[in-house]
Design an enzyme around this catalytic site. Structure first.
Site, PDB file in Angstrom:
ATOM      1  N   HIS A  21      51.422 -55.493  71.632  1.00  0.00           N
ATOM      2  CA  HIS A  21      50.038 -55.278  71.533  1.00  0.00           C
ATOM      3  C   HIS A  21      49.800 -54.438  70.171  1.00  0.00           C
ATOM      4  O   HIS A  21      48.638 -53.759  70.163  1.00  0.00           O
ATOM      5  CB  HIS A  21      49.489 -54.451  72.669  1.00  0.00           C
ATOM      6  CG  HIS A  21      49.755 -55.078  73.946  1.00  0.00           C
ATOM      7  ND1 HIS A  21      50.563 -54.486  75.221  1.00  0.00           N
ATOM      8  CD2 HIS A  21      49.334 -56.220  74.421  1.00  0.00           C
ATOM      9  CE1 HIS A  21      50.487 -55.195  76.068  1.00  0.00           C
ATOM     10  NE2 HIS A  21      50.048 -56.361  75.887  1.00  0.00           N
ATOM     11  N   HIS A  59      48.297 -63.478  75.050  1.00  0.00           N
ATOM     12  CA  HIS A  59      49.769 -63.835  75.213  1.00  0.00           C
ATOM     13  C   HIS A  59      50.168 -65.359  75.389  1.00  0.00           C
ATOM     14  O   HIS A  59      51.288 -65.492  75.613  1.00  0.00           O
ATOM     15  CB  HIS A  59      50.431 -62.843  76.085  1.00  0.00           C
ATOM     16  CG  HIS A  59      50.277 -61.188  75.705  1.00  0.00           C
ATOM     17  ND1 HIS A  59      50.940 -60.680  74.805  1.00  0.00           N
ATOM     18  CD2 HIS A  59      49.992 -60.573  76.650  1.00  0.00           C
ATOM     19  CE1 HIS A  59      50.562 -59.548  74.650  1.00  0.00           C
ATOM     20  NE2 HIS A  59      49.857 -59.514  76.088  1.00  0.00           N
ATOM     21  N   GLY A 119      47.579 -59.302  80.580  1.00  0.00           N
ATOM     22  CA  GLY A 119      46.328 -59.561  79.818  1.00  0.00           C
ATOM     23  C   GLY A 119      46.235 -60.968  79.153  1.00  0.00           C
ATOM     24  O   GLY A 119      47.304 -61.662  78.974  1.00  0.00           O
TER      25      GLY A 119
END
Length: 333
Positions: free
Chosen positions: A220, A58, A55
């Site tokens: 997360h 990051h 995702g």
């Protein structure tokens, strides 16, 4: 929570567009899928391809680690979400040089599903794929259930060693073996001090009181092992190291590589204060720091906090760690 963005629904596309334009000598976007980025430099025939991904949010992971000595391509997902199979497959086809491709990704349900589907599709294209899953977060599952653990900052060392092994001409199965050995020898644990917010919501992804920290928080915002009043850097480093060292056998005289990783908004000042303590504790235990890395390597938007990673080294992994790298967000000579 303030952000310098345009349309919240377009942040990933606009980030990729800016990244490729800023680093066009390193990376290019595939016409087949705008979430597929590959190295802009020609790689040798017969070299194993290294594909990473996950995702967005990051940064500098994962795009920042495409370059000489590390990854050959990256599939980019939405914020904190796995890329779907399509961009993974397009990168796979682009970087395969006849020797197969190794997928490196974290142990999250979406990544496991989508990279697995992409591997099945790659097999239909007669491309061999090996998959290695990062699972270094000691806070996310007990030692006897290590296969359930999340991948966090320790994934960086998996990219580093697998990329080197591919450069050294290792065959597909041996590149994967090196990556798995790195994961097996790696432990990480983090602490969260403040939340981040998704551009689409503008609201904190979790809540901590003003004087509160969360030990073992995930990248997360997944729950850690405890919330507590914020403590000194030394005490926090001690707690994280105690959990790490109780989970892996590292003895006096052993060599390790250390990463003190920022989660997005933690000043380097604080990270170096943390590293100072890590170095002192390991020195007292007779554990040798072979190399050290301090900074933002795998972040969580603007989250406050840090993580500590140790990887136990043998001679083979030392060779991989020492290998030069030239990526937009990481250079080692």
């Amino acid at each position: 929570m303030k952000k310098l963005i345009n349309n919240p629904d377009h942040v990933v596309e606009e980030m990729i567009d800016g990244y490729v334009k800023a680093h066009s000598s390193y990376v290019k976007r595939l016409e087949e899928n705008d979430r597929s980025l590959v190295t802009s430099k020609e790689t040798a025939e017969g070299k194993v391809g290294i594909l990473i991904g996950g995702g967005s949010g990051h940064e500098p992971a994962f795009m920042g680690y495409v370059g000489a000595g590390m990854a050959d391509g990256v599939a980019v997902g939405n914020i904190f979400a796995s890329p779907p199979p399509a961009p993974i497959l397009e990168v796979t086809k682009a970087i395969d040089k006849g020797a197969g491709v190794v997928y490196l990704y974290g142990n999250y349900a979406g990544d496991v599903m989508n990279f697995g589907m992409a591997a099945d599709l790659a097999a239909m294209e007669d491309i061999q794929v090996e998959m290695v899953i990062g699972s270094d977060d000691v806070a996310s599952a007990p030692k006897e259930e290590k296969e359930k653990r999340r991948g966090i900052a320790g994934e960086f060392f998996i990219y580093k060693t697998a990329g080197a092994a591919a450069d050294f001409g290792y065959k597909l199965e041996d590149v994967a073996r090196v990556a798995r050995k790195t994961n097996d020898n790696t432990r990480s644990m983090g602490v969260g001090l403040s939340s981040c917010s998704l551009p689409q919501t503008g609201k904190p992804s979790f809540v901590l009181d003003e004087n509160e920290m969360e030990v073992g928080l995930g990248h997360h915002g997944e729950p850690g092992i405890r919330k507590a009043p914020i403590d000194t850097a030394d005490n926090v480093a001690d707690e994280l190291l105690n959990h790490i060292l109780s989970d892996i056998e590292i003895n006096e005289g052993d060599d390790v590589v250390v990463l003190v990783n920022g989660l997005g908004s933690t000043p380097r000042m604080e990270l170096y204060i943390m590293f100072r303590r890590v170095e002192k504790v390991l020195k007292e235990k007779g554990i040798n720091i072979y190399r050290s890395y301090v900074g933002d390597y795998i972040t969580s938007l603007e989250m406050g906090g840090a993580s500590i990673t140790l990887t136990k080294l043998d001679d083979e992994l030392k060779k991989m760690i020492d290998h030069p790298v030239d990526c937009p967000m990481f250079v080692q000579r």
